[in-house]
Each structure stands twice: as C-alpha cells, then as structure tokens.
Design a protein around this motif. Structure first.
Motif, PDB file in Angstrom:
ATOM      1  N   ILE A   1       0.843  -1.191   0.000  1.00 14.11           N
ATOM      2  CA  ILE A   1       0.000   0.000   0.000  1.00 14.11           C
ATOM      3  C   ILE A   1       0.881   1.245   0.000  1.00 14.11           C
ATOM      4  O   ILE A   1       2.002   1.240   0.505  1.00 14.11           O
ATOM      5  CB  ILE A   1      -0.958   0.026   1.207  1.00 14.11           C
ATOM      6  CG1 ILE A   1      -0.186   0.040   2.526  1.00 14.11           C
ATOM      7  CG2 ILE A   1      -1.912  -1.154   1.165  1.00 14.11           C
ATOM      8  CD1 ILE A   1      -1.078   0.226   3.737  1.00 14.11           C
ATOM      9  N   SER A   2       0.339   2.292  -0.553  1.00  8.09           N
ATOM     10  CA  SER A   2       1.078   3.549  -0.631  1.00  8.09           C
ATOM     11  C   SER A   2       0.984   4.301   0.682  1.00  8.09           C
ATOM     12  O   SER A   2       0.162   3.995   1.553  1.00  8.09           O
ATOM     13  CB  SER A   2       0.495   4.420  -1.753  1.00  8.09           C
ATOM     14  OG  SER A   2      -0.835   4.804  -1.435  1.00  8.09           O
ATOM     15  N   GLY A   3       1.820   5.318   0.820  1.00  9.83           N
ATOM     16  CA  GLY A   3       1.763   6.156   2.010  1.00  9.83           C
ATOM     17  C   GLY A   3       0.424   6.833   2.161  1.00  9.83           C
ATOM     18  O   GLY A   3      -0.098   6.970   3.281  1.00  9.83           O
ATOM     19  N   ALA A   4      -0.154   7.255   1.039  1.00  4.35           N
ATOM     20  CA  ALA A   4      -1.452   7.925   1.101  1.00  4.35           C
ATOM     21  C   ALA A   4      -2.541   6.960   1.554  1.00  4.35           C
ATOM     22  O   ALA A   4      -3.417   7.316   2.361  1.00  4.35           O
ATOM     23  CB  ALA A   4      -1.800   8.508  -0.271  1.00  4.35           C
ATOM     24  N   THR A   5      -2.489   5.722   1.048  1.00  6.78           N
ATOM     25  CA  THR A   5      -3.476   4.723   1.462  1.00  6.78           C
ATOM     26  C   THR A   5      -3.302   4.380   2.930  1.00  6.78           C
ATOM     27  O   THR A   5      -4.275   4.202   3.675  1.00  6.78           O
ATOM     28  CB  THR A   5      -3.359   3.453   0.598  1.00  6.78           C
ATOM     29  OG1 THR A   5      -3.586   3.789  -0.777  1.00  6.78           O
ATOM     30  CG2 THR A   5      -4.369   2.405   1.021  1.00  6.78           C
TER      31      THR A   5
ATOM     32  N   ALA B   1      -2.188   6.327   5.297  1.00  5.31           N
ATOM     33  CA  ALA B   1      -2.734   7.439   6.079  1.00  5.31           C
ATOM     34  C   ALA B   1      -4.262   7.386   6.111  1.00  5.31           C
ATOM     35  O   ALA B   1      -4.887   7.636   7.155  1.00  5.31           O
ATOM     36  CB  ALA B   1      -2.257   8.768   5.501  1.00  5.31           C
ATOM     37  N   LEU B   2      -4.877   7.033   4.960  1.00  2.54           N
ATOM     38  CA  LEU B   2      -6.333   6.922   4.890  1.00  2.54           C
ATOM     39  C   LEU B   2      -6.836   5.814   5.807  1.00  2.54           C
ATOM     40  O   LEU B   2      -7.826   5.979   6.531  1.00  2.54           O
ATOM     41  CB  LEU B   2      -6.762   6.659   3.446  1.00  2.54           C
ATOM     42  CG  LEU B   2      -8.253   6.395   3.202  1.00  2.54           C
ATOM     43  CD1 LEU B   2      -9.085   7.601   3.630  1.00  2.54           C
ATOM     44  CD2 LEU B   2      -8.503   6.073   1.727  1.00  2.54           C
ATOM     45  N   LEU B   3      -6.152   4.680   5.801  1.00  6.62           N
ATOM     46  CA  LEU B   3      -6.542   3.552   6.654  1.00  6.62           C
ATOM     47  C   LEU B   3      -6.450   3.922   8.132  1.00  6.62           C
ATOM     48  O   LEU B   3      -7.368   3.644   8.913  1.00  6.62           O
ATOM     49  CB  LEU B   3      -5.648   2.342   6.364  1.00  6.62           C
ATOM     50  CG  LEU B   3      -5.867   1.612   5.039  1.00  6.62           C
ATOM     51  CD1 LEU B   3      -4.722   0.648   4.772  1.00  6.62           C
ATOM     52  CD2 LEU B   3      -7.196   0.857   5.067  1.00  6.62           C
ATOM     53  N   HIS B   4      -5.346   4.533   8.518  1.00 11.60           N
ATOM     54  CA  HIS B   4      -5.161   4.885   9.920  1.00 11.60           C
ATOM     55  C   HIS B   4      -6.206   5.908  10.377  1.00 11.60           C
ATOM     56  O   HIS B   4      -6.761   5.802  11.485  1.00 11.60           O
ATOM     57  CB  HIS B   4      -3.752   5.428  10.144  1.00 11.60           C
ATOM     58  CG  HIS B   4      -2.688   4.390  10.016  1.00 11.60           C
ATOM     59  ND1 HIS B   4      -1.386   4.606  10.418  1.00 11.60           N
ATOM     60  CD2 HIS B   4      -2.712   3.118   9.547  1.00 11.60           C
ATOM     61  CE1 HIS B   4      -0.666   3.513  10.191  1.00 11.60           C
ATOM     62  NE2 HIS B   4      -1.458   2.607   9.653  1.00 11.60           N
ATOM     63  N   GLU B   5      -6.483   6.882   9.537  1.00  7.88           N
ATOM     64  CA  GLU B   5      -7.467   7.908   9.890  1.00  7.88           C
ATOM     65  C   GLU B   5      -8.861   7.294  10.011  1.00  7.88           C
ATOM     66  O   GLU B   5      -9.615   7.611  10.950  1.00  7.88           O
ATOM     67  CB  GLU B   5      -7.463   9.007   8.828  1.00  7.88           C
ATOM     68  CG  GLU B   5      -8.275  10.246   9.208  1.00  7.88           C
ATOM     69  CD  GLU B   5      -9.753  10.116   8.890  1.00  7.88           C
ATOM     70  OE1 GLU B   5     -10.568  10.764   9.580  1.00  7.88           O
ATOM     71  OE2 GLU B   5     -10.099   9.353   7.950  1.00  7.88           O
ATOM     72  N   ALA B   6      -9.215   6.377   9.079  1.00  8.10           N
ATOM     73  CA  ALA B   6     -10.528   5.731   9.119  1.00  8.10           C
ATOM     74  C   ALA B   6     -10.662   4.851  10.362  1.00  8.10           C
ATOM     75  O   ALA B   6     -11.733   4.786  10.987  1.00  8.10           O
ATOM     76  CB  ALA B   6     -10.750   4.896   7.858  1.00  8.10           C
ATOM     77  N   ALA B   7      -9.591   4.164  10.747  1.00  8.30           N
ATOM     78  CA  ALA B   7      -9.631   3.300  11.926  1.00  8.30           C
ATOM     79  C   ALA B   7      -9.829   4.116  13.199  1.00  8.30           C
ATOM     80  O   ALA B   7     -10.609   3.737  14.087  1.00  8.30           O
ATOM     81  CB  ALA B   7      -8.349   2.475  12.014  1.00  8.30           C
ATOM     82  N   VAL B   8      -9.122   5.226  13.316  1.00  6.22           N
ATOM     83  CA  VAL B   8      -9.277   6.089  14.488  1.00  6.22           C
ATOM     84  C   VAL B   8     -10.698   6.642  14.537  1.00  6.22           C
ATOM     85  O   VAL B   8     -11.326   6.697  15.611  1.00  6.22           O
ATOM     86  CB  VAL B   8      -8.235   7.219  14.461  1.00  6.22           C
ATOM     87  CG1 VAL B   8      -8.553   8.279  15.522  1.00  6.22           C
ATOM     88  CG2 VAL B   8      -6.838   6.654  14.677  1.00  6.22           C
ATOM     89  N   ARG B   9     -11.226   7.038  13.396  1.00  5.68           N
ATOM     90  CA  ARG B   9     -12.594   7.562  13.348  1.00  5.68           C
ATOM     91  C   ARG B   9     -13.596   6.492  13.799  1.00  5.68           C
ATOM     92  O   ARG B   9     -14.543   6.773  14.546  1.00  5.68           O
ATOM     93  CB  ARG B   9     -12.933   8.030  11.934  1.00  5.68           C
ATOM     94  CG  ARG B   9     -14.305   8.693  11.824  1.00  5.68           C
ATOM     95  CD  ARG B   9     -14.631   9.072  10.407  1.00  5.68           C
ATOM     96  NE  ARG B   9     -13.596   9.913   9.822  1.00  5.68           N
ATOM     97  CZ  ARG B   9     -13.576  10.286   8.530  1.00  5.68           C
ATOM     98  NH1 ARG B   9     -14.533   9.864   7.718  1.00  5.68           N
ATOM     99  NH2 ARG B   9     -12.616  11.055   8.082  1.00  5.68           N
ATOM    100  N   ALA B  10     -13.372   5.252  13.357  1.00  2.00           N
ATOM    101  CA  ALA B  10     -14.265   4.155  13.750  1.00  2.00           C
ATOM    102  C   ALA B  10     -14.243   3.959  15.255  1.00  2.00           C
ATOM    103  O   ALA B  10     -15.291   3.802  15.901  1.00  2.00           O
ATOM    104  CB  ALA B  10     -13.852   2.869  13.036  1.00  2.00           C
ATOM    105  N   ALA B  11     -13.046   3.964  15.848  1.00  2.00           N
ATOM    106  CA  ALA B  11     -12.934   3.765  17.294  1.00  2.00           C
ATOM    107  C   ALA B  11     -13.595   4.907  18.066  1.00  2.00           C
ATOM    108  O   ALA B  11     -14.292   4.676  19.068  1.00  2.00           O
ATOM    109  CB  ALA B  11     -11.461   3.640  17.678  1.00  2.00           C
ATOM    110  N   ARG B  12     -13.388   6.151  17.620  1.00  2.56           N
ATOM    111  CA  ARG B  12     -14.002   7.297  18.310  1.00  2.56           C
ATOM    112  C   ARG B  12     -15.531   7.250  18.202  1.00  2.56           C
ATOM    113  O   ARG B  12     -16.243   7.607  19.145  1.00  2.56           O
ATOM    114  CB  ARG B  12     -13.483   8.606  17.719  1.00  2.56           C
ATOM    115  CG  ARG B  12     -12.015   8.903  18.030  1.00  2.56           C
ATOM    116  CD  ARG B  12     -11.662  10.341  17.647  1.00  2.56           C
ATOM    117  NE  ARG B  12     -10.253  10.617  17.831  1.00  2.56           N
ATOM    118  CZ  ARG B  12      -9.672  10.874  19.003  1.00  2.56           C
ATOM    119  NH1 ARG B  12     -10.414  10.880  20.108  1.00  2.56           N
ATOM    120  NH2 ARG B  12      -8.378  11.130  19.067  1.00  2.56           N
TER     121      ARG B  12
END
Length: 640
Positions: free
Chosen positions: A236-240, A242-253
């Motif tokens: 996966i690319s750096g941009a992908t 970052a998208l995955l990590h941001e989506a995971a944090v949003r899901a947890a919050r």
C-alpha cells in the motif's frame, strides 16, 4: 489495581496473557475443560478452575461458570482473550456487574460492532468507506460473499458466483454461523476479488486518547481464515496507509472504544472499504508488537486500570511475519491426537498452546502455534521464518508446515504481491511442495523424492534406523551388524504405507551409508552427504532432515485381518457429528459429489465421493457422533 486476573480462554492466548501478567506481578487464574486438564496453560497459571465438560457451550462459553470461577479463585479482573466470549457484550456486562475489572472495551462498543449489518450502517454514517450491502432476495450481479452477521474467523462465509448457488450457500452459512456464534443471521456484499486484506491496530483509553499502531497485511487466507500475517503491509502507498489509519481512528471514536481493537479493511488499488471491527486482541497481534516495540496485553491491562496512552504511537522498526501452524492435512481437514514432539528452533517467537506430548482435542480450533520472525527487512524476516519452519520437529500429527513454507518461498509472496485469492483457485500456490519458488523437482533424478527402489532417501534412512534399533534390542547375538547373515537369499526391505517397499540391503545404486544408528543416519548420494534424525513411535517413524520432514507408517508383515476395511469405504477424518447425509444406498454419485457433511472443530467438513460409482452402503445417520476412522459410507466404483 488488578491483583489477580482470570483469562476466560484456553491454549495459546491464555499463555500469552499469563506471560505479561508475570512481568507485571499480577496473579493468574486459568479455566479449563475436561479435555484441557493437562494443557500447558493450566500448569502455568497460579490457580486453575475446572469447567466440567468438553463442549464449548458448557465450558468456555458458559458465562455463569466463568463468573463462578472468578468467585472461587478470588480473581478481581477478567481478560477474554480472543474467540469464545471475547466479543460478547452480555459477558462484558456480567463481569462489570459482578464488580470485576473487564480488560476489554465497553459493552456498548462490543454490541455496536457485534452485528456486522448494523456496524456497516454505523460506519457509513460516520464517514468510514464501506461496501454496499446486497439484497439476498434480488442480488443482481455476481460474485457475492455471504457473511455471518455475528462472529468471524471465516465461519459462516460462502462465495457465490452464480444465482443457482445462492440458496445453498445462504443455508450453509446460516447453519455454520448458528453453530459457531448462536446467531444464524447472514448478509451479502459484492466480492471484491484480488483485493488486499489490511487491518489497523487501534488503542484507546478512557481519557479520549486513540492511537493507530500501524497496520497488518492479512491477505493470505484459506476458507477466509488467515494463514500468514505481516507488519507493515508490503503493498500500500503512504497515502493509502494514512487513509486507513485515519478511518480506523474515526471508527474507534465513533463507538467510544477503550482498549485494544482492530479495524479491518479491503484495499484494491486506491479503494478502501470497511469490513468489520474486532473488539478484542487479534490472533496476529505479535507482528505489531515486534515492529512497534510494544506489549499490547500490558497496554490492555494498564488502560483497564485507568492509565492514559502516550500522545503518539511508537514508530515502526523493521518487519515481522507470522505463520499460523495448524494441525491439519493437505486438504485442510483438522487433525486431532497426540503431538509427540513439538520443537521450533531459531531466532523466532513461538506463541503456542501445546508442547511435546500435548493432546490436540477435536472440540476446539486446530491452531498449534503462531511462529513469528522479525528482521530489519522483509526479506530477512521471511528467511528466518522459513528456516525455523523447515527445522521444526513436529511429530505425531499432520500439520500445514509444508504449505506455509511453500507460501513464504513463492515468487509472488516474496515480491509482496498478495491478495485474498492467493490460496484460492487460480492462485499462485498449490498444495504440492513443487509450487514453491524455483524449478519443479524431477522425481526421476532427485533422490529426495524418488529412487530406483520407489522411495526417497528419508524412507531409506528410516529403514536403516529401524534395522539398527532391532539389532540393539536383540537378545540373541546382539553384537552382529544389522542385516548380517551367512547366505544372502533375498534383499532386506521394509514396507511403508506412504512409499511402498524400501530395500536397504543391497542399497540403491549411488547411495553409501556413512553412519547409521537407531536415531541418526548419514547417507551420501552422488557425492552429496545428508544427515537424517529418526524418531521411533509405536505406530510410526519420523524422519527430519535439512530439506523437510517425513512421517512413515511401517506396514506389518502379517497384518491383523480385522484392520482391513472394504474397498471404497469413506472414513471419518476426525471425530465429529454427522450434520447431513446427502445420499442413500443405490444412488449413483460422481467424483467430488457430497456424500455427507460432518461438523468438527467448529467447522463443516464435506465428505465427497472419491470416484464415480454407486452408494453400496451408508453406515451413519444425521446427528450421530463418529470417531476418527469410522466407516461412514461405501462407494462401489463403476456402474453397478
């Protein structure tokens, strides 16, 4: 502060939690079924409480008995591990209601993610990308993936490629989901083929802190169960990322998460789609621990005690790869029985629920161990893992060790080109060892796979070691060399079920015995010298060498007539319960047609006709418990 923690689980994950507890000075309590009375996790705990019975429903899934074990042992905290009750919101509520510390997320968070249908709706509303759901009454385009709404681990999942397959797939998924999770609800979504399965490790505390601690690549799966996992993802690319990590944090919050959890995604090109959130510690958490230098169990315990997480996640260092070592045959049928020898050498981490002499029960998952290697590069980690697997001494049960080595040495895997169909039809890896990277073996020239005797050198080494053992235990003239006689009348040989007859006196052309005793044989073939370690057991001989392993069953010269079964007999591969019988005596069947379905080790196992023919007899009925080796049915090949 937690003083005594009960792990409401068994095997490998119980031992893993106990290990961290010892470093923290926390007392430990194990629970065990009758089948697990001699399990290593029981011996390692400070205290242990028996849960009478062997079935999960009356032992590890019985909330009342688990709470009674807490009271009996004086435990003040509960860690659920993974599987069993780990994602059961009712259990979490019961633990908290009993005044105990729950080392897991809030019951509301578990409930929010427990039903995948509702979880997808919730994530979509929060802006997390999801796949569309499919109306099972009007599915439209294929292929589809039918999934259980509750649970995970590949159970209750079926691929549907045509409308004619849909009804059977839905019913089968419902049955398996109901048996595994007590909930037969299923749904469907488009099958995103050749995608990557990537998951993000999240940690959250009670103070609003949420961290994404890297991602794991889990694309190499069979029957939707993970086989190889690694951190970080190689594709996966750096941009992908970052998208995955941001989506995971949003899901947890979004769900007010606390503790350790995992948010799973499918990734294809730049497209990211939410799969599910596992509200527990994942099986594959060790790769994250090795790369990020953390102890996730310790963080779970500290968060449960009220501690705050650091402001930022620890940075990654190097690469880690994990292989799941299962007791299963080449067709992925789980194996049960005694694991006579279990040794995995090398610079690897081995998280295991077994040891030499352990009995693998048919009542639970067939996972023996997670073998994990860490290196400064991906290539280094993979090389260490392959070496450890090849040198492992695994006797008594068939394992998937060869499949794991084939995957890890496959060219596509080495290149990081993995996807969820990697082990499926058309994927780059087959069951045969010859699918590994490198040229295919030529049986006509390679002594490791064949020779003029019709058997390989490992079998020859076994025959020589058996002969040496016989001479060592001889009561008459024990000083004579093995095989000595005044007049040679015929070649000396032994027959193995796997290889046929192996002649060891005279030796095959080009083979020289350098040394031979009952436990070690050194052979030289065309100038190449190999050493073989031999272990003898009541019904088998195990041979380990630098290139692999062979387990051979000697054929008695005068077998008992009672040991024979009728030709065409279909035998139960393991103890289990007959779920369905699909044929009747007199029915014509074709090769591969389902004859009956067994339920064992929490999975459905289809027993198929080995060839075209006629059903000569059916020896079981629905609901019957059968032992391994029991005759289920007889198929008479041909037209009559």
């Amino acid at each position: 502060m937690i003083t005594r923690l009960l792990v409401a689980n068994r095997g490998e994950i119980a031992r893993r939690v106990f290990r961290t507890c010892r470093t923290l000075g926390v007392g430990t309590v194990a629970v065990f079924s009758d089948a697990d009375a001699r399990s290593p996790h029981v011996a390692e705990a400070d205290l242990a409480v028996r849960l009478p019975g062997v079935r999960p429903a009356e032992t590890y899934l019985d909330i009342g008995r688990i709470l009674a074990a807490c009271r009996a042992s004086g435990a003040d905290a509960v860690h659920p591990g993974y599987g069993f009750l780990s994602e059961n919101a009712e259990f979490a509520r019961a633990v908290l209601a009993a005044g105990l510390v729950w080392v897991g997320p809030p019951p509301g968070a578990i409930a929010a993610m427990g039903a995948k249908i509702e979880a997808k709706r919730l994530m979509a509303a929060a802006g997390v990308p999801v796949l569309p759901s499919v109306d099972l009454a009007a599915p439209g385009e294929f292929p589809l993936l039918v999934k259980a709404s509750a649970g995970g681990g590949g159970r209750g999942m079926r691929v549907v490629r045509a409308a004619g397959e849909l009804d059977e797939a839905v019913e089968s998924a419902r049955r398996e989901a109901a048996a595994a999770f007590g909930d037969g609800t299923v749904f469907a979504e488009p099958l995103l083929e050749r995608a990557r399965h990537v998951e993000v490790q999240v940690l959250a505390d009670r103070h609003g802190g949420v961290l994404a601690v890297g991602e794991r690549e889990c694309s190499v799966q069979r029957r939707h169960q993970k086989v190889i996992e690694e951190c970080p993802s190689p594709g996966i690319s750096g941009a992908t990322r970052a998208l995955l990590h941001e989506a995971a944090v949003r899901a947890a919050r979004t769900i007010g998460y606390v503790g350790a959890g995992t948010v799973e995604f499918l990734v294809k090109d730049d497209r990211v789609a939410f799969l599910e959130m596992n509200t527990r510690l994942q099986v594959e958490h060790p790769v994250t621990e090795l790369v990020h230098g953390v102890d996730l169990v310790r963080l779970q315990i500290e968060v449960a005690e009220g501690a705050a997480l650091p402001a930022v996640a620890p940075p990654p260092s190097g690469w880690a790869v994990e292989a799941r070592l299962y007791a299963e045959d080449a067709d992925h049928v789980p194996q049960a029985g005694v694991l006579r020898r279990f040794e995995i050498p090398g610079d690897v981490r081995v998280d295991s629920g077994v040891e030499s002499g352990s009995e693998v029960s048919p009542h639970y998952d067939a996972l023996l161990a997670k073998v994990v290697a860490h290196g400064s590069t991906r290539a280094e980690a993979v090389r260490r893992l392959v070496t450890a697997l090849r040198r492992a001494r695994l006797h008594g049960l068939t394992t998937n060790r060869d499949l794991l080595v084939n995957i890890l040495t496959n060219r596509d895997f080495v290149a990081g080109e993995t996807h969820t169909g990697f082990l499926g039809p058309g994927g780059p890896v087959r069951r045969s060892p010859n699918s590994a990277a490198g040229p295919k073996t030529d049986p006509a020239t390679d002594p490791e796979t064949d020779s003029e005797t019709g058997a390989g050198l490992p079998a020859l080494a076994a025959a020589l070691a058996m002969a040496a053992l016989n001479r060592r235990s001889a009561r008459v003239l024990p000083g004579l060399p093995s095989g000595w006689r005044n007049v040679r009348s015929q070649p000396r040989s032994v027959r193995f079920e796997q290889t046929g007859e192996v002649t060891y006196d005279p030796l095959p052309e080009g083979v020289t015995v350098v040394a031979a005793d009952p436990y070690r044989v050194v052979l030289e073939h065309d100038g190449l010298r190999r050493a073989y370690e031999v272990a003898h057991y009541p019904e088998s001989v195990c041979v380990d060498h630098a290139d692999g392993h062979a387990e051979l069953t000697p054929v008695p010269r005068l077998p008992e007539p009672s040991e024979h079964v009728a030709p065409g007999s279909l035998l139960a591969p393991m103890p289990g319960n007959v779920l369905r019988v699909e044929v009747r005596p007199g029915d014509r069947v074709v090769k591969g047609q389902a004859v009956l379905v067994l339920e064992a080790m929490k999975m459905e196992h289809r027993i198929s006709a080995p060839a075209d023919g006629v059903v000569a007899g059916v020896h079981v009925e629905k609901g019957r418990q059968v032992d391994a080796g029991a005759v289920l049915a007889i198929i008479q090949e041909g037209d009559s």
